[in-house]
Scaffold this motif. Structure first.
Motif: not given
Length: 424
Positions: A137-140, A149-158, A160-162, A321-328
């Motif tokens: 499952a994707w976590i939105v 919160v998104t950084r925490a999820l990505l750092d934990a390997g989930h 996820a997209v904010g 194309v969407q504006v999202v929170n993701t890795r730099n």
């Protein structure tokens, strides 16, 4: 297709359900699982969700539960929209910073740090349980502060997209002013969550002509009034900041305003009581107009489009194309690669890939870098606790910055959030 909503008893949920009903061809949901520990509230919101879908002739079933594993089992996507501590915690976040002469706000400054400290451990626990029950499952994440919160999820390997509704709201406002369809506008939206600027507005796509100068020349007054910032500032910037930049550009003015009126939390609590009374009416089968005052406008369109793209429906959702929170990942070269930025990205089942952006100049980059450093320290405090980590994050924040102020805010933050801080 199954969509699970953690925090499904939120008064936001009918906005999401309305979008699912209208955009069924984009995201063909067959089951909507609403999860919330507040049984009465969940039953009320769930009942309205069923009526909205029934009115639209939508075939999806709605299940309501307090069991996370049941809610997310076999889910294709899980949307997070929870508030740890409820409106009571928000009320405190908006109050004690004002005692120190700082903005009291739930996502910005000291109040935003408090929310991060309460939220990150809870979200990570939920995400681990989601991974076990629905590993694909994707976590939105719509839960603030979204960037942290998104950084925490990505750092934990989930997976996820904010998501934030600021960009989609501005896109629709600009489209109305220019008398074009929102989909015709591509925003050069750059920064961090709740710290962004529109550096350009392209007509027809990323390579289209920039209509922002003309937009500001003809409609700058209306845009400035919406943001509650001076028209002259927008003219000098040549860009459109998000309304959250007012906390930075007019900090003392905002503090004076906040001290002289009831908190936003109190206003929202009142709106929620009214909304829940409306939702309980068995004759209501549409989202009420009052919901627009709750915040989160256009959240449904953004959430549906993002989820559809993540699940392989980009063609029907538009360009993808969407504006999202993701890795730099080098998008903003002055930030670490593992920072989380809010920029346009190509979204697909492989995740969100940021599009190239024109690097923002020093006026923007300096503030972005400072807040990104604060967010890294805030995440450390949320993950590992400790008064010194809280103090460091506050000292790094551009809206704090003085050690005596950071000390006072640290004491108040811990005192008001002790029940939510395992280490306190």
């Amino acid at each position: 297709m199954k969509l699970a909503v953690v925090g499904g008893g939120s008064t936001y949920t009918p906005e999401l359900v309305d979008g699912l009903a209208r955009l069924r061809d984009v995201l063909p949901v067959t089951e909507l699982a609403l999860l919330d520990p507040a049984a009465d509230r969940l039953a009320t919101v769930g009942g309205l969700a069923r009526r909205i879908l029934a009115r639209a002739g939508h075939p999806a079933t709605v299940t309501c539960t307090s069991d996370l594993e049941a809610a997310v089992a076999d889910a294709d996507a899980v949307l997070l929209q929870l508030r740890v501590g409820g409106q009571a915690a928000r009320e405190r976040d908006e109050s004690w910073p004002l005692e120190c002469g700082c903005v009291g706000q739930e996502t910005t400054g000291a109040g935003g740090l408090a929310k991060a400290l309460r939220t990150v451990p809870v979200v990570l626990d939920l995400a681990e349980r989601v991974r076990r029950a629905a590993p694909d499952a994707w976590i939105v994440d719509f839960t603030n502060p979204v960037g942290i919160v998104t950084r925490a999820l990505l750092d934990a390997g989930h997976r996820a997209v904010g998501l934030c509704n600021v960009a989609v709201g501005l896109q629709r406002k600009f489209a109305a002013l220019l008398d074009v369809r929102p989909a015709e506008l591509h925003l050069e939206h750059v920064g961090l969550n709740h710290l962004t600027w529109e550096l350009g507005v392209r007509l027809g796509g990323p390579d289209g002509p920039d209509v922002l100068p003309g937009l500001l020349a003809e409609h700058g007054g209306a845009v400035a009034a919406d943001l509650r910032l001076p028209r002259a500032l927008l003219d000098r910037l040549g860009s459109v900041p998000s309304y959250y930049l007012r906390y930075f550009y007019a900090h003392d003015e905002v503090v004076a305003e906040l001290r002289g009126k009831p908190s936003r939390a109190a206003e929202v609590a009142g709106l929620e009581r009214e909304l829940l009374a409306m939702y309980a009416d068995p004759a209501l089968d549409t989202k009420p107009e009052l919901l627009a005052r709750r915040g989160g406008a256009h959240y449904s369109e953004a959430a549906v489009a993002l989820t559809a793209a993540l699940l392989g429906g980009a063609d029907s959702a538009g360009s993808g194309v969407q504006v999202v929170n993701t890795r730099n990942d080098g998008t903003l070269p002055f930030l670490p690669g593992d920072a989380v930025v809010e920029v346009p990205a190509e979204v697909s089942p492989a995740g969100a890939r940021p599009l190239p952006v024109t690097p923002p100049g020093p006026l923007y980059a300096g503030l972005i870098a400072a807040v990104a450093a604060y967010e890294e320290l805030a995440l450390e405090a949320a993950l590992h606790g400790g008064r010194d980590r809280v103090f460091a994050a506050l000292l790094a924040h551009p809206l704090v910055g003085q050690y005596t102020l950071a000390e006072r805010l640290t004491d108040r933050l811990i005192a008001h959030n002790r029940e939510h801080l395992a280490w306190a």
